[in-house]
Design a protein around this motif. Structure first.
Motif, mmCIF file in Angstrom:
data_model
loop_
_atom_site.group_PDB
_atom_site.id
_atom_site.type_symbol
_atom_site.label_atom_id
_atom_site.label_comp_id
_atom_site.label_asym_id
_atom_site.label_seq_id
_atom_site.Cartn_x
_atom_site.Cartn_y
_atom_site.Cartn_z
ATOM 1 N N LEU A 59 43.506 -24.391 -5.094
ATOM 2 C CA LEU A 59 44.921 -24.461 -5.448
ATOM 3 C C LEU A 59 45.355 -23.145 -6.076
ATOM 4 O O LEU A 59 44.659 -22.606 -6.953
ATOM 5 N N ALA A 60 46.486 -22.630 -5.629
ATOM 6 C CA ALA A 60 47.056 -21.420 -6.205
ATOM 7 C C ALA A 60 48.550 -21.616 -6.401
ATOM 8 O O ALA A 60 49.185 -22.392 -5.673
ATOM 9 N N GLN A 61 49.092 -20.926 -7.354
ATOM 10 C CA GLN A 61 50.534 -20.961 -7.571
ATOM 11 C C GLN A 61 51.219 -19.978 -6.628
ATOM 12 O O GLN A 61 50.597 -19.000 -6.183
ATOM 13 N N PRO A 62 52.471 -20.205 -6.309
ATOM 14 C CA PRO A 62 53.209 -19.221 -5.529
ATOM 15 C C PRO A 62 53.135 -17.849 -6.185
ATOM 16 O O PRO A 62 53.301 -17.721 -7.410
ATOM 17 N N GLY A 63 52.854 -16.853 -5.366
ATOM 18 C CA GLY A 63 52.662 -15.506 -5.886
ATOM 19 C C GLY A 63 51.242 -15.192 -6.294
ATOM 20 O O GLY A 63 50.921 -14.036 -6.592
ATOM 21 N N GLY A 64 50.402 -16.211 -6.296
ATOM 22 C CA GLY A 64 49.014 -16.021 -6.695
ATOM 23 C C GLY A 64 48.128 -15.543 -5.561
ATOM 24 O O GLY A 64 48.612 -15.207 -4.464
ATOM 25 N N SER A 65 46.820 -15.530 -5.834
ATOM 26 C CA SER A 65 45.847 -15.009 -4.876
ATOM 27 C C SER A 65 44.649 -15.937 -4.753
ATOM 28 O O SER A 65 44.299 -16.650 -5.697
#
Length: 121
Positions: free
Chosen positions: A9-15
């Motif tokens: 799981l990653a947040q928008p803008g994450g990597s």
């Protein structure tokens, strides 16, 4: 045999960084690809890399955000995913083929089991 890892799981803008390790003999492999499949959709090309020369190819939707690379000593290819968007959410698969160059899933000979990538706040 291909084994992927690194999803999550990653947040928008994450990597996130995915890995795909080939076990057994890799001599038949000439070209490695990454594909993704969202629920109810077809399996789409994401990126690919030459197993020997290292030339890379990207879908327009990920160009400038994703980078694929390889480490031949480790029989591993990577997919570095930056600036992730919710529409990147999918199961990601690595694949290998004996012949150089293709963006068509049906032209790949070997597949990994897939790893889930979810981009959500």
């Amino acid at each position: 045999r291909l084994v992927e890892s690194g999803g999550g799981l990653a947040q928008p803008g994450g990597s996130l960084k995915l890995s795909c390790t080939a076990s057994g003999s890799t001599s038949p492999i000439n070209f490695m690809g990454w594909f993704r499949q969202a629920p109810g959709k077809e399996r789409d090309f994401v990126s690919a890399i030459s197993w020997t020369g290292g030339s890379t190819y990207y879908a327009d939707s990920v160009k400038g955000r994703f980078t694929t690379s390889r480490d031949n000593a480790k029989n591993t290819v990577y997919l570095q995913m930056n600036s992730l968007k919710p529409e990147d959410t999918a199961v990601y698969y690595c694949a290998a083929r004996r012949v150089y160059g293709s963006m068509r899933a049906d032209e790949y000979n070997y597949w990994g089991q897939g790893t889930q990538v979810t981009v959500s706040s």
